[in-house]
Design a protein around this motif. Structure first.
Motif, PDB file in Angstrom:
ATOM      1  N   TYR A  89       0.829  -1.209   0.000  1.00  0.00           N
ATOM      2  CA  TYR A  89       0.000   0.000   0.000  1.00  0.00           C
ATOM      3  C   TYR A  89       0.864   1.261   0.000  1.00  0.00           C
ATOM      4  CZ  TYR A  89      -3.532  -3.314   1.799  1.00  0.00           C
ATOM      5  OH  TYR A  89      -4.368  -4.389   1.989  1.00  0.00           O
ATOM      6  N   GLY A  90       2.007   1.219   0.694  1.00  0.00           N
ATOM      7  CA  GLY A  90       2.866   2.400   0.817  1.00  0.00           C
ATOM      8  C   GLY A  90       3.949   2.481  -0.236  1.00  0.00           C
ATOM      9  N   LEU A  91       3.906   1.607  -1.253  1.00  0.00           N
ATOM     10  CA  LEU A  91       4.954   1.569  -2.272  1.00  0.00           C
ATOM     11  C   LEU A  91       4.868   2.783  -3.194  1.00  0.00           C
ATOM     12  CD1 LEU A  91       7.275  -0.045  -3.529  1.00  0.00           C
ATOM     13  CD2 LEU A  91       5.569  -1.230  -4.942  1.00  0.00           C
ATOM     14  N   HIS A  92       5.962   3.536  -3.268  1.00  0.00           N
ATOM     15  CA  HIS A  92       6.050   4.701  -4.139  1.00  0.00           C
ATOM     16  C   HIS A  92       6.973   4.394  -5.321  1.00  0.00           C
ATOM     17  CE1 HIS A  92       4.284   6.673  -0.692  1.00  0.00           C
ATOM     18  NE2 HIS A  92       4.182   7.811  -1.363  1.00  0.00           N
ATOM     19  N   ALA A  93       6.774   5.110  -6.414  1.00  0.00           N
ATOM     20  CA  ALA A  93       7.545   4.860  -7.634  1.00  0.00           C
ATOM     21  C   ALA A  93       9.032   5.104  -7.433  1.00  0.00           C
ATOM     22  CB  ALA A  93       7.016   5.729  -8.777  1.00  0.00           C
ATOM     23  N   ASN A  94       9.386   6.019  -6.519  1.00  0.00           N
ATOM     24  CA  ASN A  94      10.811   6.287  -6.311  1.00  0.00           C
ATOM     25  C   ASN A  94      11.505   5.220  -5.474  1.00  0.00           C
ATOM     26  OD1 ASN A  94       9.615   6.897  -3.894  1.00  0.00           O
ATOM     27  ND2 ASN A  94      10.535   8.921  -3.680  1.00  0.00           N
ATOM     28  N   CYS A 137       6.819  14.170  -4.961  1.00  0.00           N
ATOM     29  CA  CYS A 137       6.827  12.724  -4.750  1.00  0.00           C
ATOM     30  C   CYS A 137       6.259  12.058  -5.990  1.00  0.00           C
ATOM     31  CB  CYS A 137       5.998  12.375  -3.521  1.00  0.00           C
ATOM     32  SG  CYS A 137       5.803  10.611  -3.252  1.00  0.00           S
ATOM     33  N   PRO A 138       6.889  10.995  -6.491  1.00  0.00           N
ATOM     34  CA  PRO A 138       6.369  10.324  -7.675  1.00  0.00           C
ATOM     35  C   PRO A 138       4.997   9.704  -7.474  1.00  0.00           C
ATOM     36  CG  PRO A 138       8.643   9.710  -7.291  1.00  0.00           C
ATOM     37  CD  PRO A 138       8.183  10.452  -6.077  1.00  0.00           C
ATOM     38  N   GLY A 139       4.566   9.560  -6.258  1.00  0.00           N
ATOM     39  CA  GLY A 139       3.222   9.056  -6.013  1.00  0.00           C
ATOM     40  C   GLY A 139       3.176   7.576  -5.730  1.00  0.00           C
ATOM     41  N   LEU A 140       2.041   7.161  -5.221  1.00  0.00           N
ATOM     42  CA  LEU A 140       1.812   5.759  -4.887  1.00  0.00           C
ATOM     43  C   LEU A 140       1.627   4.923  -6.143  1.00  0.00           C
ATOM     44  CD1 LEU A 140      -0.760   6.262  -1.990  1.00  0.00           C
ATOM     45  CD2 LEU A 140       1.557   5.398  -1.728  1.00  0.00           C
ATOM     46  N   ILE A 141       2.156   3.716  -6.117  1.00  0.00           N
ATOM     47  CA  ILE A 141       1.915   2.783  -7.212  1.00  0.00           C
ATOM     48  C   ILE A 141       0.471   2.300  -7.178  1.00  0.00           C
ATOM     49  CG2 ILE A 141       2.544   0.537  -8.185  1.00  0.00           C
ATOM     50  CD1 ILE A 141       4.676   2.538  -8.640  1.00  0.00           C
ATOM     51  N   PHE A 142      -0.056   2.103  -5.968  1.00  0.00           N
ATOM     52  CA  PHE A 142      -1.410   1.570  -5.805  1.00  0.00           C
ATOM     53  C   PHE A 142      -2.258   2.523  -4.966  1.00  0.00           C
ATOM     54  CE2 PHE A 142       1.553  -2.092  -5.940  1.00  0.00           C
ATOM     55  CZ  PHE A 142       1.148  -2.649  -7.143  1.00  0.00           C
TER      56      PHE A 142
END
Length: 413
Positions: free
Chosen positions: A189-194, A268-273
């Motif tokens: 849930y907390g996975l970001h693109a960076n 921030c690149p944002g959340l993947i999900f």
């Protein structure tokens, strides 16, 4: 009498005992408030202890003076807990107790730990409030070892296809990260693109989404890790990111090490999900709206579940030409945490060493990973080979009689 008591107190003081004999008269409820306010526990752990106190301890113990509780009262309370039904069952608050299972042994251990911890804090206070812990070394129910459950590969493929059909690529990809890579739900849930090395196909786990916001550090030291991603899953993540019109600004609330929560912000690149309406995924919503719906709808026989069929007429408990309600044709029902068990089980079955599985999943203790050791291809090979040798060894009735006679002679001599 008063003079004798005073002389005893003076003697204790001279020997270094500065404890006020009336200090233990503080009420347990008042002492817990003081301990909680000074606690350095993280917000999720603190919330769990609060829930255990409210549900199982407060009504029983809040009004008791600390020095009035004996081991006998504490043990009697534990014995009553053994016959208490759960406060929540299947994700809902229990109103009618009929059919509701009793408290798990692990829950009773956790409740007793909460109470015992209050006395540990009181005993380590300077000067101490009390000198004994009535909740220590109680007779607690035994926590029985549980069989490791996991989805077989055909079950996982069916779940992937059902989630893809009902909810889309994003949710299938998230479940793949759990099933194949072994990410915890909060880590996904907390996975970001960076956090993703798109060239090498690696994810660095640094953020965890909790119910209180984004925590910018993992669960434990070994949870801070870098893990590989299967090529097809990485391709799906690229596709998800390509669907974004703009990366925007991270709006995830953040949890600081002291447990306080601050608004997100900054580039921030944002959340993947992200959730359907934007922002972070709520664990309860994922479980109820995505996971449980797919598990209920999946049918290995290829028919539709009653909930997905347009025609509401079907034979209960049977598999028809279009609609299936046969219990044996339903996907086994597990909570989302089965994803990590599945990832570990598949890897061990494929011969991956336990050491590598531990580091992939971020287990702090190797004992946690050893739960899957029985699934290793060579786990029982030597035992099986021994059985084969004994079964194939020539042995006649004369050999057996001769061996028995030799043993008898040896005993007599």
């Amino acid at each position: 009498m008063v003079k004798d008591w005073a002389l005893k107190q003076e003697a204790k003081f001279r020997s270094g005992d500065r404890r006020d004999p009336r200090a233990g008269e503080v009420k347990l409820g008042d002492w817990r408030k003081r301990v909680r306010n000074a606690s350095g526990l993280e917000r999720p752990t603190l919330a769990k202890h609060d829930s255990l106190w409210r549900t199982h301890c407060e009504e029983e113990w809040a009004a008791w003076p600390m020095n009035a509780v004996t081991r006998t009262e504490a043990q009697g309370w534990v014995n009553r807990l053994k016959g208490t039904t759960r406060a929540r069952h299947k994700g809902r608050v229990v109103i009618e107790t009929e059919g509701v299972p009793l408290l798990k042994a692990s829950t009773i251990h956790e409740v007793v730990f909460v109470m015992g911890n209050l006395y540990v804090a009181a005993m380590t206070e300077d000067p101490p409030l009390v000198v004994t812990n009535p909740f220590a070394k109680l007779d607690l129910p035994k926590i029985e070892p549980r069989t490791v459950e996991f989805y077989e590969r055909d079950e996982a493929d069916l779940l992937y296809a059902t989630v893809m059909e009902l909810s889309g690529l994003k949710w299938r990809t998230l479940i793949e990260l759990g099933m194949d890579v072994g990410l915890r739900p909060g880590e996904a849930y907390g996975l970001h693109a960076n956090q993703i090395d798109w060239i090498r196909g690696l994810i660095t786990i640094t953020h965890v989404m909790t119910r209180y916001g984004l925590r910018e550090y993992p669960k434990s030291k070994k949870s801070h890790r870098t893990v590989p991603v299967p090529p097809h899953t990485l391709k799906a993540m690229r596709e998800l990111m390509g669907q974004r019109t703009a990366w925007g600004v991270c709006a995830c609330p953040k949890v600081l090490p002291d447990g306080s929560r601050v608004p997100g912000g900054g580039p921030c690149p944002g959340l993947i999900f992200p959730a359907a309406q934007g922002g972070p995924i709520d664990d309860g919503n994922f479980r109820d709206r995505i996971w449980n719906v797919a598990v209920e709808a999946a049918r290995p026989c290829g028919q539709l579940s009653p909930g997905r069929a347009q025609d509401t007429l079907w034979t209960v408990g049977e598999c028809g030409p279009k609609i299936c309600d046969d219990p044996s044709h339903k996907l086994r029902r597990f909570p989302p945490k089965i994803m990590r068990h599945t990832a570990a089980s598949w890897l061990v079955q494929d011969g991956v060493p336990l050491y590598d599985v531990q580091h992939l999943l971020g287990h702090e203790s190797f004992a946690t990973t050893q739960r899957y050791a029985h699934l290793a291809p060579e786990a029982h090979s030597k035992v099986i080979e021994s059985w084969k040798r004994r079964a194939s060894a020539p042995r006649s009735s004369e050999d057996g009689a001769r061996a028995a006679h030799d043993m008898q002679e040896a005993r007599l001599s």
